[in-house]
Design an enzyme around this catalytic site. Structure first.
Site: not given
Length: 598
Positions: A199, A306, A343, A469, A480, A517
């Site tokens: 955040h 999202r 999505r 990603n 990751r 994206c």
């Protein structure tokens, strides 16, 4: 003595100022057993604390200044949602009822349970919501302790003396506490914890303030009133810099401010290359309330909405069709007729499904959720849940242009199953008489198996979106989230670039839309290369749109295309691309063209 501290760069630019330390807000938790006769009284104390914190959040949101970033209000909503979640308060009540823990102990025990679930999540955005949960619990503990711990943070410039720029240094900062800061007080942030989707990072980017997160022991190494430099481009914090270094960064700061001013003038300029190629620059958003931010950034629509925020922290209480329809409709209407790509839920094996226990759900995937029941695999395993979301999406499309994006497809079998569910939903809605809109159906290319079998996807879908990603993670077998191997995560790897290139080329040849994206889309270092590969649609965080647009306006795709083969054939693509750029002489934005967009 000058020292350097390294972290993650999450918001560009340079900040120079005196350090204001906000010590860790963790509250000491008393542990004792409650007399069985007082269990109901202790549960009532817990409920009263929740209601008190809810009132505090309502007051903060009600008193938001008109110019506050939309992300802050959205994050307050997340905190309210976590506060009301039975998985927190209800389960803490069970600890009191069954174990006779006092309210503080019960909250801490349930936090540990939920924190482990968050740690196992594959999705970085959802995993970093653990910090939000911890901050909600911390507020509850403050109320329960009647002031034990830190007071609410309310720094004002006058509290620190003078008008000298100030930078905030903390272990972490909650959105609610950040709302008490005047926007003019702090010119940058440094936190010990956090990632690129924490955040603090989101707020820093939304306010366009230099920030470094994940700097580990920064709050322990930096002292109150130290002179520090935040290099938001390199993820570097310099404490007590030498006069020479300080002057160098002051020069860079002035240059950065000039650059921001130039970029602001490009905000509503059409993204067209020097050779006349029109480029679509879209925004990635998380919540319907992010739509105004995307519009203000000058985006041509939403390339990735999202939908996970609706499912986050709900346990088995998943959102119904009406709740989802309302959220998607707000996002669509908020974009004023521009296209919105939504999505379907991309959530991992770490979230319980309806009718399944957590242990049953994670039976096959507990060792590595990235390879388990996530994204479309989860949706197809719960067809009733999937159809609810699809119905809500088709209904929202009656209010504006909507594209539906399916994540993590990897085989013809999954494609067929998905299309069967879509067809069934369309029949159901047609029979019900509910108004629906025409949608385009797209697939995310984020699994190597998908990138290597594109003809199957191009046969069935209207467009493709490359999720770089995950594509990088799966291509290189890199987790990751694992710090031990995160340094091997390399978007310049030849295998990654070849998969991206082949996807773009095949989609273009088939006349299908294709976009990127992932993080590569918003990284100006990749803009010209992606253009050279034939990409004409980018989707990124709204604050990255202007910087990418500047690269687009300076690019000549015909000149760039000649270097692609050399780069893809190289063992060191990044070096080869840099050499090709120098040899080709990247064109600059002419004063006349810049003046024309003012």
């Amino acid at each position: 003595m000058s020292i350097q501290i390294f972290g993650l760069p999450v918001s560009r630019g340079v900040a120079i100022g005196r350090a204001v330390l906000i010590a860790s807000g963790r509250v000491d938790v008393p542990h004792h057993f409650v007399d069985p006769a007082r269990v109901d009284e202790e549960i009532a104390r817990l409920t009263e604390a929740r209601d008190t914190v809810a009132v505090e959040f309502d007051a903060l949101k009600r008193d938001l200044p008109s110019d506050v970033p939309a992300e802050l209000a959205a994050l307050l909503d997340v905190h309210q949602m976590l506060l009301q979640d039975e998985a927190l308060i209800g389960a803490a009540g069970d600890w009191i009822r069954e174990r006779h823990y006092n309210a503080e102990w019960a909250l801490s025990a349930q936090l540990e349970v939920l924190a482990r679930q968050f740690d196992e999540m594959e999705d970085a955005y959802l995993r970093e919501r653990k910090a939000d949960l911890e901050q909600v619990v911390e507020r509850l503990l403050r109320v329960l302790g009647r002031g034990v711990g830190l007071p609410a943070m309310q720094p004002h410039a006058r509290d620190f003396g003078g008008d000298e720029p100030l930078v905030l240094v903390a272990s972490d900062i909650s959105p609610a506490d950040m709302l008490t800061f005047k926007r003019s007080v702090f010119t940058g942030f440094v936190t010990d914890v956090g990632g690129k989707t924490s955040h603090t990072a989101i707020v820093a980017r939304s306010m366009d303030i230099p920030a470094v997160v994940g700097a580990r022991q920064a709050s322990g190494l930096i002292r109150q009133d130290d002179c520090i430099i935040i290099d938001g481009d390199a993820g570097l914090v310099i404490v007590d810099p030498s006069p020479i270094v300080l002057e160098e960064y002051r020069f860079r700061q002035r240059q950065s401010e000039l650059e921001r001013s130039r970029l602001a003038r490009l905000r509503h300029t059409p993204a067209v290359t020097l050779d006349g190629e029109r480029i679509e620059l879209l925004a990635n958003i998380e919540m319907p309330e992010d739509a105004p931010v995307a519009l203000e950034a000058g985006s041509a629509g939403v390339g990735l909405f999202r939908s996970e925020f609706l499912f986050m922290g709900r346990g088995i209480d998943l959102p119904d069709e009406e709740e989802q329809y309302g959220a998607y409709r707000r996002a669509v209407e908020g974009m004023n007729g521009l296209p919105v790509t939504i999505r379907t839920v991309d959530i991992g094996a770490d979230k319980p499904l309806e009718g399944m226990t957590q242990s049953e759900l994670r039976h096959e995937s507990v060792l590595n959720p990235a390879l388990g029941l996530r994204a479309i695999r989860w949706s197809l395993s719960e067809p009733s849940m999937f159809r609810r979301q699809l119905r809500a999406l088709f209904r929202a499309a009656a209010h504006g242009p909507v594209k539906i994006l399916i994540p993590m497809l990897g085989s013809a079998h999954e494609i067929r199953q998905t299309l069967e569910q879509v067809a069934l939903v369309q029949r159901q809605l047609s029979e019900s008489g509910k108004p629906i809109g025409k949608v385009q159906l797209g697939a995310m290319i984020e699994v190597p198996a998908a990138a290597l079998t594109l003809p199957i996807f191009l046969k069935h879908f209207d467009f493709l979106s490359i999720g770089t990603n995950d594509l990088i993670q799966y291509t290189l077998a890199i987790d990751r989230a694992d710090e031990a191997v995160a340094h091997l995560y390399d978007p310049w790897h030849p295998a990654v670039l070849n998969l991206v290139y082949q996807t773009i080329q095949q989609a273009n040849a088939a006349g299908r839309g294709v976009s990127v994206c992932g993080e590569m889309a918003g990284d100006p270092a990749f803009t010209e290369l992606l253009l050279a590969m034939g990409l004409r649609s980018f989707s990124m965080h709204p604050t990255q749109v202007a910087a990418v647009k500047q690269r687009v306006l300076r690019a000549d795709t015909r000149r760039l295309a000649g270097a692609v083969d050399i780069v893809l054939a190289s063992d060191e693509p990044e070096k080869a691309w840099a050499e090709a750029q120098v040899a080709g002489g990247a064109p600059a934005l002419s004063p006349a063209r810049l003046a024309s967009v003012a």
